[in-house]
Scaffold this active site. Structure first.
Site, short mmCIF file in Angstrom:
data_model
loop_
_atom_site.label_atom_id
_atom_site.label_comp_id
_atom_site.label_asym_id
_atom_site.label_seq_id
_atom_site.Cartn_x
_atom_site.Cartn_y
_atom_site.Cartn_z
N GLN A 242 0.82 -1.22 0.00
CA GLN A 242 0.00 0.00 0.00
C GLN A 242 0.85 1.26 0.00
O GLN A 242 0.60 2.19 -0.77
CB GLN A 242 -0.93 0.00 1.22
CG GLN A 242 -1.86 1.20 1.23
CD GLN A 242 -2.92 1.12 2.32
OE1 GLN A 242 -3.02 0.12 3.02
NE2 GLN A 242 -3.70 2.17 2.47
N GLU B 53 -3.07 -8.00 -1.65
CA GLU B 53 -4.54 -7.96 -1.61
C GLU B 53 -5.03 -6.90 -2.61
O GLU B 53 -4.28 -5.98 -2.94
CB GLU B 53 -5.05 -7.70 -0.18
CG GLU B 53 -4.53 -6.47 0.50
CD GLU B 53 -5.49 -5.31 0.37
OE1 GLU B 53 -6.70 -5.54 0.30
OE2 GLU B 53 -5.03 -4.17 0.32
N SER C 116 7.06 0.35 2.03
CA SER C 116 7.15 0.71 3.45
C SER C 116 7.69 -0.51 4.18
O SER C 116 7.27 -1.63 3.91
CB SER C 116 5.75 1.06 3.96
OG SER C 116 5.70 0.91 5.35
N GLY D 253 3.36 -5.74 6.03
CA GLY D 253 3.69 -7.12 5.71
C GLY D 253 4.20 -7.28 4.29
O GLY D 253 5.24 -7.89 4.05
N GLU E 278 25.86 7.31 -10.63
CA GLU E 278 26.70 8.30 -9.94
C GLU E 278 26.29 8.49 -8.48
O GLU E 278 27.10 8.86 -7.64
CB GLU E 278 26.66 9.64 -10.68
CG GLU E 278 27.38 9.60 -12.02
CD GLU E 278 27.31 10.92 -12.76
OE1 GLU E 278 27.50 11.98 -12.12
OE2 GLU E 278 27.06 10.89 -13.97
#
Length: 449
Positions: free
Chosen positions: A11, A68, A137, A141, A251
């Site tokens: 998400q 999901e 993130s 999960g 770079e």
């Protein structure tokens, strides 16, 4: 051509991706359905790095993945739903439920081959892939477990390609799940091994920027993500537009990563000015440069004044002259609050791009003639790992919630392994921050890596 493939996982990664592609489309004059808005004003000749041209249709070189379907369904039904190719959106039917082990071992393992097949097709559609940008993130999960698994497989299949990671780390005070510390430590263990550069982002730090600089009392994820999108756009501007001093994706690695493990970067952007301010002069190059070094503008909750900089990359865009940049860097070096390690005498890499920043219509940020982005490798970033490790230790001492991970086929020893790896990383940062007139410090550090 040197194309880049963007992978948006979970998400968090997908929502940041939405804001990025919205901004890229505006910058290149591409409408939400992938058509050029106006052939005269469109800058589509520069956009092949991120977009594939299928006749008159521009399609992002991206893959959206979630275990999901809800988030991907909302993208499909949203304003930019027709921009993306349906085959480049992969949604499972079962959530990872904030569990690293579900994303990595059970639910995620069934989907990883499908995703690699889609990535292979994206790579085949390119002339010469430069690398991958990965958005996720580390607290969730899918973003922790599945992203780690996919990164491992990418390392196996595309070992020579750069992997640039944009990872949203848990905030010190604001948490979205109880098991965030576990997921973050386990995921960081994989990031150490399988990414070349990781730019760290932290919701709480960006909340503060939105509140204090933009005057938004209750920032939403859209507000946060649009600010993140400006950072990523400035970083990739020189791959898409012409400039006096362009910076290639490779770079970043060469100039910002002194040792393989020390590759977690701090980002900062200026000017952050609200759209309702009316016409605003962004100030001189020297003022912008000074602003990006201010702790309040950092996109991670840590205080760079307590650490030492190893290397900095300053990316300017808009009306900027190289001579002004040289002078601004000289001024920064004289500041007492900005300390560099003594073993890196140069310390700065600069990029200058002629394309000014673009403001999103109806967005929070004002359009400005010029902007600056700082990417810094500093020992202060170890504060982020220190806080997460402390929370991990409190929970793991009681083995709280561990059964959920073990039940998904994960060994308990993996927790200890990952935690030990991050403890070593904290020590590495401590070592590189030492003054190294005694060369054995550096020699031992390089030996470790």
């Amino acid at each position: 051509m040197r194309e880049i493939i963007s992978l948006h996982i979970g998400q968090g990664g997908i929502q940041v991706g939405n804001s990025c592609w919205e901004l890229y489309c505006l910058e290149h004059g591409i409408s939400p359905d992938g058509q050029p808005i106006d052939s005269k004003s469109a800058r589509t000749d520069d956009c092949s790095t991120f977009f594939a041209n299928h006749g008159r249709q521009y399609v992002p070189r991206s893959l959206y993945v979630d275990l999901e379907p809800t988030v991907i369904d909302s993208v499909k039904s949203g304003k930019y739903g027709k921009l993306f190719h349906p085959n480049q959106m992969v949604a499972g039917k079962e959530d990872a439920a904030n569990n690293y082990a579900r994303g990595h071992y059970t639910v995620g393992r069934d989907m990883v081959d499908v995703c690699l097949d889609k990535i292979r097709k994206l790579v085949e559609d390119c002339q010469n892939v430069q690398g991958f940008t990965i958005f996720h993130s580390v607290g969730g999960g899918t973003g922790s477990g599945f992203a780690s698994l996919l990164l491992e497989r990418l390392t196996d299949e595309y070992a020579k390609k750069s992997k640039l990671d944009f990872c949203i780390y848990p905030s010190p005070e604001v948490a979205s799940s109880v098991v965030e510390p576990y997921n973050s430590v386990l995921s960081s263990h994989a990031l150490l091994e399988h990414t070349d550069v990781a730019v760290m982002l932290d919701n709480e730090a960006i909340y503060d920027i939105c509140k204090k600089s933009l005057g938004i009392q209750k920032p939403t994820y859209v507000n946060l993500n649009r600010l993140i999108a400006q950072v990523i756009s400035s970083m990739t501007a020189s791959l898409r537009f012409k400039g006096a001093l362009n910076v290639d994706i490779n770079e970043f690695q060469t100039n910002l990563v002194p040792f393989p493990r020390i590759h977690f970067l701090l980002g900062s952007y200026a000017p952050v000015v609200p759209a309702d301010r009316g016409y605003y002069d962004p100030g001189t190059v020297a003022q912008l440069t000074s602003e990006v070094f201010e702790p309040r503008n950092m996109m991670v909750k840590c205080d760079p004044r307590t650490g030492k900089y190893m290397a900095c990359c300053l990316m300017y865009r808009g009306e900027v002259v190289p001579k002004e940049v040289t002078q601004a860097v000289k001024n920064i070096r004289t500041k007492q609050t900005i300390q560099f390690v003594d073993w890196c005498p140069t310390g700065f890499k600069c990029g200058i791009n002629a394309q000014p920043p673009t403001a999103v219509p109806g967005g929070d940020l004002d359009a400005s003639k010029r902007a600056a982005l700082l990417l810094a490798n500093t020992t202060a970033i170890s504060q982020v790992f220190n806080k997460i490790n402390h929370k991990f230790d409190l929970m793991f001492a009681k083995r709280a919630f561990v059964h959920w991970y073990v039940g998904e086929g994960m060994e308990e020893s993996e927790f200890s392994e990952a935690r030990e790896d991050l403890a070593n990383l904290e020590r590495d940062y401590e070592e590189v921050g030492k003054n190294s007139t005694d060369e054995s410090v550096l020699d031992s550090e390089m030996g470790d890596n």
